[in-house]
Motif scaffolding. Structure first.
Motif, PDB file in Angstrom:
ATOM      1  N   PHE A  89       0.836  -1.194   0.000  1.00  0.00           N
ATOM      2  CA  PHE A  89       0.000   0.000   0.000  1.00  0.00           C
ATOM      3  C   PHE A  89       0.871   1.243   0.000  1.00  0.00           C
ATOM      4  O   PHE A  89       1.756   1.386   0.848  1.00  0.00           O
ATOM      5  N   LYS A 106      -5.186   1.734  -3.182  1.00  0.00           N
ATOM      6  CA  LYS A 106      -6.010   0.529  -3.093  1.00  0.00           C
ATOM      7  C   LYS A 106      -5.205  -0.739  -2.841  1.00  0.00           C
ATOM      8  O   LYS A 106      -5.784  -1.789  -2.594  1.00  0.00           O
ATOM      9  N   GLY A 107      -3.898  -0.624  -2.905  1.00  0.00           N
ATOM     10  CA  GLY A 107      -3.082  -1.806  -2.664  1.00  0.00           C
ATOM     11  C   GLY A 107      -2.771  -2.553  -3.942  1.00  0.00           C
ATOM     12  O   GLY A 107      -3.576  -2.583  -4.888  1.00  0.00           O
TER      13      GLY A 107
ATOM     14  N   SER B  43      -8.716  -1.536  -0.270  1.00  0.00           N
ATOM     15  CA  SER B  43      -7.808  -0.787   0.579  1.00  0.00           C
ATOM     16  C   SER B  43      -8.433  -0.534   1.947  1.00  0.00           C
ATOM     17  O   SER B  43      -9.555  -0.941   2.221  1.00  0.00           O
TER      18      SER B  43
END
Lengths: 114, 116
Positions: A89, A106-107, B43
């Motif tokens: 992230f 959002k990774g 996320s």
């Protein structure tokens, strides 16, 4: 408002391959920038950080340089290992509502195969 | 280094019950703690900012009455999920700023909540 955009995964690499995960940001003022790593079933761990322009954060072979002119903080590693498989992230920290808050991308899931 | 201990790591509860998650800063004083929720393959979403001795600041769309946050001391913040429902099942993570927000954050190990 603040935002972080990072490349979407998943990313699959062979062991010893070169890794780049792109991250760009939008923020007012001068944010600090971070990369966090999350291994399966675990919380987040700080991988590296940079607090001002042109700073380079590095840890465990990973590097990222704070580029103010391109508003970027791309993560790189020259030779990935299977143990690097995780979700990464990108994040920034900037003042908001009277306290510093983290805004995450959002990774990107990285899978490294032997 | 600064460590945040989060408990429990996993919890399964029945619909309608309440669950409390604790986060403790072990070797530093956490004036501010943050609570995040992470959906599968997504996320982290900031739920609220918890300041010691004052009411938490919730992000838009987060129900204050459902997610009760208490930060009564400089080393402990709790998140209580009240009247939990299956849609509350998620991974909850707390974090605390270290040396001010610009210095970095340390995260708890997370709590996997499953509501059945």
């Amino acid at each position: 408002g603040n935002s972080v955009t990072q490349m979407e995964g998943p990313v699959t690499l062979s062991e010893e391959a070169f890794l780049t995960i792109n991250c760009t940001y939008t923020a007012t003022g001068y944010p600090s920038l971070f990369w966090y790593v999350q291994y399966p079933g675990e919380g987040l761990q700080l991988l590296l950080k940079a607090t001002k322009a042109d700073d380079k954060g590095s840890n465990k072979g990973f590097e990222a340089t704070y580029r103010k002119e391109t508003t970027s903080f791309h993560l790189e590693k020259g030779s990935v290992q299977v143990s690097d498989s995780a979700v990464y992230f990108c994040a920034l920290s900037a003042s908001g509502a009277g306290s510093y808050q983290l805004t995450f991308g959002k990774g990107t899931k990285l899978s490294v195969i032997p | 280094g600064a460590v945040v201990s989060q408990h429990p790591s996993r919890v399964i509860c029945k619909s309608g019950t309440s669950v409390k998650i604790e986060c403790r800063s072990l070797d530093f004083q956490a004036t501010t703690m943050f609570w995040y929720r992470q959906f599968p393959k997504k996320s982290l979403m900031l739920m609220a900012t918890s300041n010691e001795g004052s009411k938490a600041t919730y992000e838009q769309g987060v129900e204050k009455d459902k997610f009760l946050i208490n930060h009564a001391s400089l080393t402990l913040s709790t998140l209580t999920v009240t009247s939990a429902h299956p849609e509350d099942s998620s991974f909850y993570i707390c974090s605390a700023s270290v040396g001010g927000g610009r210095g970095g954050y340390t995260f708890g190990s997370g709590t996997r909540l499953t509501v059945v």
